[in-house]
Design a protein around this motif. Structure first.
Motif, PDB file in Angstrom:
ATOM      1  N   ALA B 120       0.964  -1.308  -0.115  1.00 39.54           N
ATOM      2  CA  ALA B 120      -0.062  -0.038  -0.063  1.00 39.54           C
ATOM      3  C   ALA B 120       0.868   1.288   0.052  1.00 39.54           C
ATOM      4  N   ILE B 126      -3.808   3.042   1.657  1.00 39.45           N
ATOM      5  CA  ILE B 126      -3.744   2.875   2.934  1.00 39.45           C
ATOM      6  C   ILE B 126      -5.061   3.314   3.782  1.00 39.45           C
ATOM      7  N   ASN B 127      -5.782   4.254   3.258  1.00 42.81           N
ATOM      8  CA  ASN B 127      -7.142   4.859   3.856  1.00 42.81           C
ATOM      9  C   ASN B 127      -8.183   3.696   3.658  1.00 42.81           C
ATOM     10  N   TYR B 129      -7.758   0.301   3.481  1.00 37.06           N
ATOM     11  CA  TYR B 129      -7.491  -0.658   4.574  1.00 37.06           C
ATOM     12  C   TYR B 129      -8.001  -0.319   5.842  1.00 37.06           C
ATOM     13  N   VAL B 138       0.515   0.849   8.994  1.00 40.61           N
ATOM     14  CA  VAL B 138       0.734   0.608   7.628  1.00 40.61           C
ATOM     15  C   VAL B 138       2.277   0.175   7.744  1.00 40.61           C
ATOM     16  N   LEU B 140       5.067   0.753   5.523  1.00 42.17           N
ATOM     17  CA  LEU B 140       5.363   1.442   4.292  1.00 42.17           C
ATOM     18  C   LEU B 140       6.293   0.512   3.132  1.00 42.17           C
ATOM     19  N   ILE B 156      -3.428  10.371   5.892  1.00 42.98           N
ATOM     20  CA  ILE B 156      -3.942   9.111   6.546  1.00 42.98           C
ATOM     21  C   ILE B 156      -4.160   9.077   7.977  1.00 42.98           C
ATOM     22  N   THR B 160       2.538   4.943  10.792  1.00 43.35           N
ATOM     23  CA  THR B 160       3.293   4.457   9.696  1.00 43.35           C
ATOM     24  C   THR B 160       4.593   3.712  10.303  1.00 43.35           C
TER      25      THR B 160
END
Lengths: 174, 325
Positions: B120, B126-127, B129, B138, B140, B156, B160
């Motif tokens: 993602a 990301i948003n 999920y 997430v 990265l 988001i 991260t």
């Protein structure tokens, strides 16, 4: 000019194989009994015959984990094996005691492997998890009493320091 | 910033905690995680004990169940999620949307992280999920520059986690088929890239060669550096030139970029290497603990000096400072 550890070892006469194999067998059975997780972690690879070639040493070692067997062999009679790991003895001992990373030694070309790669990888991971201390395993194998154990610890530490090899786990690794 | 460290064995987990890890990530000894190598990973009792140990020290354990289930074999993955949740995992790292839906439905209180294997790489993905499965963090993908991360984080709602050290994959994580092409097995479906069972090393004539699935992928003079036996790091001859067609055998070292990653809004720093020994884990974690401690101080982050541990014995800042686009 003083000899380096590999030079000194290379100059040693080959030890008699029978008593060495007898002691190694006892050590192997003791380690297997004290650290059963090694065989569990080896799983289907426990039956592999792994040849350890410490380049500077006068003999080869054959490890058969499932049979709890570790034997010494003359270099002129290489025993049948499924995999072989070749490298300096000092690096094998450093890996055993958590001072060196096996992949790092492999990347640098100091360790080479051949044969069953899975078995070598499984053995490396199983021994790394076991956090063995060779000095303590030798003391346990010889069933040394307290005074003898203290003397052996001191002697093996001195011998390791003089030879520049790791014969025991570092205190911070405990 | 949270320091998230790898552990392939209980001994490596203890080494990570001793060296200053805030969280340790690990997996079960089966196909449910992307480091399914011989002799590696945790049994159920080992993972339960590891979580108890970490919690007793105020640290976290994140459980990677980040492969994609094969049709018909989903129960193995579902059991892994249920067991990790039952043992008290602080988060489960997932990549497959079906598993994310399953975990969100059956274990609604369980914190979920999105694996790098989900790839993602933008705010919209990301948003999605986060919205659909309640993902809280997430990991990265290693395709983003620091500037791109800084642009994504305000858009988001989740934390991260960025890789700062260790092996690099080709830039399509979770979608790479190179290993499958040569061996029939992949990190995505079987949890193993370039499985050891398909790797063969040979020494002859002063040369060491490595074969994967029968394909010769490296040939070096004995004693020269050797990378992992993956096709992506292979050395091939093409159009009369010999070299690394896909990528050079170097490892990521973003230690000097940590302050910039902090300013970009990154929550956690991740060290790769569950397949490595406890010696590697201890050394790298100690180095990055010092780097994190230097954030916000007037002193620059200490040089990690970890190149000797890296594949190819060389380091790169990877995409974080990319100049090729």
């Amino acid at each position: 000019m003083p000899l380096t550890f590999p030079q000194a070892v290379r100059n040693l006469p080959a030890p008699p194989l029978f008593p060495l194999t007898f002691l190694l067998g006892r050590l192997m059975r003791r380690v297997a009994a004290r650290h059963p997780a090694i065989l569990t972690r080896l799983g289907p690879h426990a039956g592999a015959r792994i040849l350890i070639d410490a380049q500077e040493g006068p003999v080869l070692f054959l490890m058969e984990p499932a049979a709890r067997r570790l034997t010494a062999h003359d270099r002129s009679h290489v025993p049948p094996h499924d995999a072989c790991i070749t490298g300096p003895m000092a690096d094998f001992l450093s890996m055993l005691h958590g001072l060196e990373d096996g992949d790092t030694l492999f990347f640098s070309g100091r360790l080479t492997i051949s044969g069953d790669t899975s078995a070598v990888l499984a053995l490396r991971n199983a021994l790394d998890d076991a956090e063995l201390d060779l000095t303590e395993e030798i003391i346990a194998t010889l069933a040394a009493g307290d005074a003898a154990a203290r003397l052996m610890r001191w002697g093996l530490r001195r011998a390791g320091a003089l030879a520049g090899v790791s014969l025991h786990r570092q205190p911070e690794d405990r | 910033m949270e320091l998230v460290c790898p552990a392939g064995t209980p001994a490596a987990l203890r080494a990570a905690l001793e060296a200053g890890a805030d969280a340790v990530y690990c997996g079960f000894a089966d196909e449910t995680n992307a480091r399914n190598f011989p002799g590696l990973n945790f049994s159920r009792p080992e993972l339960a004990a590891a979580i108890d140990l970490a919690h007793a020290r105020g640290k976290k354990v994140l459980v990677a169940i980040n492969t994609f289930p094969r049709a018909g074999a989903e129960p193995m993955w579902h059991r892994a999620i249920a067991d990790a949740a039952r043992f008290g995992a602080d988060a489960i790292i997932l990549a497959d949307p079906g598993l994310l839906a399953h975990a969100a439905d059956r274990h609604p209180d369980q914190r979920l992280h999105l694996s790098v294997q989900a790839a993602a790489a933008n705010a919209d993905a990301i948003n999605l999920y986060a919205r659909e499965f309640g993902v809280r963090r997430v990991v990265l993908p290693r395709v983003l520059s620091v500037e791109e991360i800084a642009a994504i984080t305000p858009e988001i709602s989740v934390e991260t986690e960025a890789f700062v050290f260790g092996g690099l994959c080709v830039m399509a994580e979770g979608r790479c088929s190179l290993s499958s092409y040569a061996t029939g097995q992949s990190p995505n479906m079987n949890g193993v890239c370039s499985p050891a069972s398909h790797v063969a090393y040979d020494s002859a004539g002063g040369q060491q060669s490595a074969r994967l699935g029968g394909y010769l992928i490296h040939q070096r003079p004995q004693g020269a550096t050797m990378p992992y036996p993956t096709l992506c790091k292979g050395c091939f001859t093409s159009r009369g030139e010999t070299g690394h067609i896909f990528e050079d055998p170097v490892s990521l070292d973003a230690s000097r970029l940590v302050p910039a990653l902090a300013r970009a809004g990154v929550t956690a720093l991740k060290i790769e290497g569950r397949q490595r020994s406890r010696a590697y884990v201890a050394e790298v974690v100690r180095a990055f603990r010092a780097v994190v401690a230097a954030i916000g101080s007037d002193t620059p982050p200490p040089a990690a000096a970890l190149a000797r541990l890296a594949e190819g014995q060389a380091a790169t800042t990877g995409a974080y400072a990319k100049t090729w686009r």
